[in-house]
Design a protein around this motif. Structure first.
Motif, PDB file in Angstrom:
ATOM      1  N   LEU A   1      40.648 129.845 -88.772  1.00  0.00           N
ATOM      2  CA  LEU A   1      40.209 130.926 -87.878  1.00  0.00           C
ATOM      3  C   LEU A   1      41.307 131.251 -86.866  1.00  0.00           C
ATOM      4  CD1 LEU A   1      36.500 129.883 -87.271  1.00  0.00           C
ATOM      5  CD2 LEU A   1      37.259 131.996 -88.331  1.00  0.00           C
ATOM      6  N   GLU A   2      42.002 130.226 -86.390  1.00  0.00           N
ATOM      7  CA  GLU A   2      43.104 130.462 -85.447  1.00  0.00           C
ATOM      8  C   GLU A   2      44.186 131.331 -86.081  1.00  0.00           C
ATOM      9  OE1 GLU A   2      43.432 126.750 -82.339  1.00  0.00           O
ATOM     10  OE2 GLU A   2      44.284 126.516 -84.330  1.00  0.00           O
TER      11      GLU A   2
ATOM     12  N   VAL B   1      33.586 138.065 -88.759  1.00  0.00           N
ATOM     13  CA  VAL B   1      34.650 137.161 -88.326  1.00  0.00           C
ATOM     14  C   VAL B   1      35.756 137.898 -87.555  1.00  0.00           C
ATOM     15  CG1 VAL B   1      36.550 135.724 -89.169  1.00  0.00           C
ATOM     16  CG2 VAL B   1      34.239 135.335 -90.000  1.00  0.00           C
ATOM     17  N   ALA B   2      36.294 138.975 -88.163  1.00  0.00           N
ATOM     18  CA  ALA B   2      37.450 139.647 -87.567  1.00  0.00           C
ATOM     19  C   ALA B   2      37.128 140.152 -86.169  1.00  0.00           C
ATOM     20  CB  ALA B   2      37.881 140.799 -88.472  1.00  0.00           C
ATOM     21  N   ASP B   3      36.020 140.841 -86.041  1.00  0.00           N
ATOM     22  CA  ASP B   3      35.653 141.432 -84.760  1.00  0.00           C
ATOM     23  C   ASP B   3      35.414 140.348 -83.710  1.00  0.00           C
ATOM     24  OD1 ASP B   3      34.881 143.761 -83.200  1.00  0.00           O
ATOM     25  OD2 ASP B   3      32.925 142.765 -83.166  1.00  0.00           O
ATOM     26  N   ARG B   4      34.691 139.321 -84.133  1.00  0.00           N
ATOM     27  CA  ARG B   4      34.328 138.254 -83.202  1.00  0.00           C
ATOM     28  C   ARG B   4      35.581 137.500 -82.730  1.00  0.00           C
ATOM     29  NH1 ARG B   4      33.364 135.619 -80.089  1.00  0.00           N
ATOM     30  NH2 ARG B   4      31.682 134.214 -79.546  1.00  0.00           N
ATOM     31  N   LEU B   5      36.544 137.321 -83.639  1.00  0.00           N
ATOM     32  CA  LEU B   5      37.784 136.629 -83.269  1.00  0.00           C
ATOM     33  C   LEU B   5      38.584 137.471 -82.287  1.00  0.00           C
ATOM     34  CD1 LEU B   5      39.137 135.085 -86.597  1.00  0.00           C
ATOM     35  CD2 LEU B   5      38.300 133.864 -84.584  1.00  0.00           C
TER      36      LEU B   5
ATOM     37  N   VAL C   1      33.670 130.417 -81.828  1.00  0.00           N
ATOM     38  CA  VAL C   1      33.428 131.367 -82.924  1.00  0.00           C
ATOM     39  C   VAL C   1      33.017 130.605 -84.185  1.00  0.00           C
ATOM     40  CG1 VAL C   1      34.450 133.138 -84.381  1.00  0.00           C
ATOM     41  CG2 VAL C   1      35.027 133.035 -81.951  1.00  0.00           C
ATOM     42  N   ALA C   2      33.731 129.510 -84.457  1.00  0.00           N
ATOM     43  CA  ALA C   2      33.414 128.701 -85.644  1.00  0.00           C
ATOM     44  C   ALA C   2      31.982 128.187 -85.556  1.00  0.00           C
ATOM     45  CB  ALA C   2      34.389 127.528 -85.754  1.00  0.00           C
ATOM     46  N   GLN C   3      31.606 127.740 -84.361  1.00  0.00           N
ATOM     47  CA  GLN C   3      30.256 127.214 -84.166  1.00  0.00           C
ATOM     48  C   GLN C   3      29.222 128.310 -84.409  1.00  0.00           C
ATOM     49  OE1 GLN C   3      29.433 124.044 -83.514  1.00  0.00           O
ATOM     50  NE2 GLN C   3      27.267 124.574 -83.566  1.00  0.00           N
ATOM     51  N   GLU C   4      29.496 129.469 -83.831  1.00  0.00           N
ATOM     52  CA  GLU C   4      28.515 130.556 -83.892  1.00  0.00           C
ATOM     53  C   GLU C   4      28.372 131.122 -85.310  1.00  0.00           C
ATOM     54  OE1 GLU C   4      29.207 133.600 -80.931  1.00  0.00           O
ATOM     55  OE2 GLU C   4      28.447 135.089 -82.347  1.00  0.00           O
ATOM     56  N   LEU C   5      29.491 131.303 -85.989  1.00  0.00           N
ATOM     57  CA  LEU C   5      29.432 132.028 -87.260  1.00  0.00           C
ATOM     58  C   LEU C   5      29.268 131.126 -88.480  1.00  0.00           C
ATOM     59  CD1 LEU C   5      32.104 134.831 -86.769  1.00  0.00           C
ATOM     60  CD2 LEU C   5      29.679 134.861 -86.229  1.00  0.00           C
TER      61      LEU C   5
END
Ligand SMILES: Nc1nc2c(ncn2[C@@H]2O[C@H](COP(=O)(O)OP(=O)(O)OP(=O)(O)O)[C@@H](O)[C@H]2O)c(=O)[nH]1
Ligand SMILES: [Mg+2]
Length: 530
Positions: free
Chosen positions: A279-280, A386-390, A498-502
């Motif tokens: 994700l990073e 993912v993209a937007d949230r990141l 983000v990882a936790q949420e998604l």
């Protein structure tokens, strides 16, 4: 016992809630039907016990019904099938709501006596040429508290009885009895052999404990034992609860089979880290961290570099501001969440998806179907976000790019040194001009250690400025590394969220659902009885 049933029903209801949408819909629906039925049946009270006489056509159900109730209520016939509609004999009163629920219209009152509380049902045959008969039997067999299967010497081994009813109801031994009718047609020894054969067949069906009675509705033989059995069950008022307990047990067992054995391995640390790293990468964190480093050096040079060359820097953009990221050095934060970072590439997207699937597979290891699919689906359900949230996470991160205080001191110092250089230069120029014009001694040229003061000023100021710029550069390198490390930490925490949420949250939710279901089913099962 009823409290125990209540507890198990609550557990089954919870299991249904969790299993809904996860396990096979038919099994879930069947379990839900059991909880509903139990609610209604218990609501109608256990003062009345519903006993249904069921069996093939012509075995003598109607005659038995008449003999037990002591009245000619049902038609006993030679033409097969005779009975086409269920009817009830009620010992005592108060059974009307129960019979309404059972949809039995024809009702007769019988003098209560020892059987007070008994509601006896005469049913049509189940092996009829009439399809409706079978539907009626199935409906009542599913609802009655106790089913008395009536057979006779010819039809007792029929597959329609054993395969159609007894074997599927093998969990319901407590809610059944078997009556061997028409014993008057057999000799004593034949009756013995018959009973042995029936017991063997019942054992094959998985119904070893079901009571078996030999009677004759015609001669009355054995009917006392049948009356005694009925009287006991009616007086104990436990038949309804026992029946429902068997239903709950069967439903829980079916759901347990669908749920499968085993415990999940849980989310693995390595998988979690690989996901966050993927994700990073997708979020462009390494780019941001590099920009923080370069940005600090850039600003450091502008603030503390040697003034005669540092203006060149102004033509280069600030690496951090170019990405439009939030930093304290800037007055107002940019529009939140809209950075100029490039969106994740296809490869980065795929890497996130792969890491999410690997995390799901690792977490669910040890569980059978359908859990691997459920957990994988949960892990990848939010892929589109993912993209937007990141981007929002990175854009919203406070990178904590602070401006060191010593920069102002160094800047003032550099200014003074520059003035010194300029002063020395002007002085030397003036000397040169006057020397050229042969006008000496107008401007004094004091010397220190044999070197003129203006030369000291020019060379001393210049070299001190360069040395100061060099030292500041070293210090800014250290500051840049510290700031980029700090920013990397802050970004990682955001990306972890983000990882936790998604991904991780949804996976944990599925694993918790499995655990809840497992516990609820264990609590709903008969083996959980205390
Ligand atoms: N010998 C003898 N005949 C019996 C006995 N019980 C019933 N019968 C006879 O068996 C026949 C069928 O009896 P029913 O009571 O109508 O049988 P049923 O099970 O109600 O049949 P359906 O209503 O068609 O399902 C009648 O002729 C009865 O007289 C018994 O114990 N001994
Ligand atoms: Mg009949």
């Amino acid at each position: 016992m009823s409290r125990d049933l209540d507890r198990r029903l609550t557990a089954l209801a919870e299991a249904v809630e969790v299993a809904d949408g996860r396990l096979e819909p038919e099994a879930v629906e069947a379990a839900r039907a059991v909880t509903r039925k139990a609610g209604v049946r218990l609501g109608l009270g256990i003062e009345n016990t519903v006993v249904a006489l069921a069996g093939p056509t012509g075995v003598g159900k109607s005659l038995l019904f008449n003999v037990l109730s002591g009245a000619e209520l049902a038609t006993v016939g030679r033409r097969r099938p005779t009975t086409s509609e269920g009817q009830a004999a009620v010992w005592g009163d108060g059974a009307d709501p129960l019979l309404d629920w059972l949809q039995i219209g024809r009702r007769h009152r019988v003098d209560p006596g020892a059987l007070r509380g008994l509601t006896l049902l005469d049913l049509p045959d189940f092996d009829s040429v009439e399809g409706a008969h079978r539907l009626e039997v199935d409906r009542i067999v599913a609802l009655a508290d106790l089913v008395v299967w009536v057979v006779e010497p010819q039809k007792y081994a029929d597959a329609s009885l054993h395969d159609g009813y007894l074997r599927p109801l093998r969990t319901h031994g407590a809610a059944m009895a078997v009556v061997l009718n028409q014993a008057d047609l057999l000799s004593q020894s034949e009756v013995g052999a018959w009973k042995d054969d029936v017991s063997r067949l019942l054992a094959d069906d998985g119904l070893r404990t079901v009571p078996v009675l030999v009677v004759s509705a015609r001669t009355g033989e054995g009917l006392d034992s049948l009356r005694r059995l009925l009287a006991e069950r009616v007086a104990a008022r436990d038949a309804a609860v026992a029946r429902l307990a068997a239903d709950v047990d069967a439903a829980a067992r079916t759901l347990r089979e669908r749920c499968g054995e085993g415990r999940p391995a849980g989310i693995q640390r390595g998988d979690r880290e690989r996901l966050v790293t993927a994700l990073e990468e997708a979020a462009g964190v390494p780019t941001v961290v590099r920009a923080v480093d370069a940005g600090h050096r850039h600003r450091g040079t502008l603030a503390t570099g040697w003034p005669f060359v540092r203006w060149v820097r102004r033509f280069r953009p600030d690496p951090l501001r170019r990405l439009r990221l939030r930093d304290r050095a800037q007055d107002g934060a940019p529009e939140p969440g809209r950075t100029s970072l490039p969106p994740p590439s296809e490869v980065q997207h795929a890497q996130v998806a792969t890491a999410a699937r690997a995390l799901a597979d690792g977490a669910v290891a040890g569980l059978p179907a359908p859990w691997p699919t459920l957990v994988r689906d949960a892990a990848t359900a939010n892929e589109g976000r993912v993209a937007d949230r990141l981007e929002r996470a990175v854009g919203g991160t406070d990178l904590r790019v602070t401006r060191p205080r010593w920069w102002s001191v160094a800047a003032v110092l550099q200014g003074l040194l520059a003035l010194t250089v300029v002063a020395g230069l002007v002085w030397l120029l003036a000397l040169a001009v006057f020397g050229y014009l042969r006008v000496d001694d107008v401007i004094p040229t004091p010397e220190v250690r044999g070197v003129p003061v203006p030369t000291w000023l020019l060379l001393g100021g210049a070299s001190a400025g360069v040395v100061l710029a060099f030292l500041a550069r070293l210090a800014n390198g250290i500051g840049a590394r510290r700031r980029s490390r700090r920013a990397a930490g802050a970004l990682r925490r955001q990306v972890e969220e983000v990882a936790q949420e998604l991904v991780i949250g949804p996976v944990e939710q599925e694993l918790e659902a499995h655990e809840r279901l497992r516990k609820a089913l264990a609590a709903a099962g008969a083996d959980a009885r205390t």
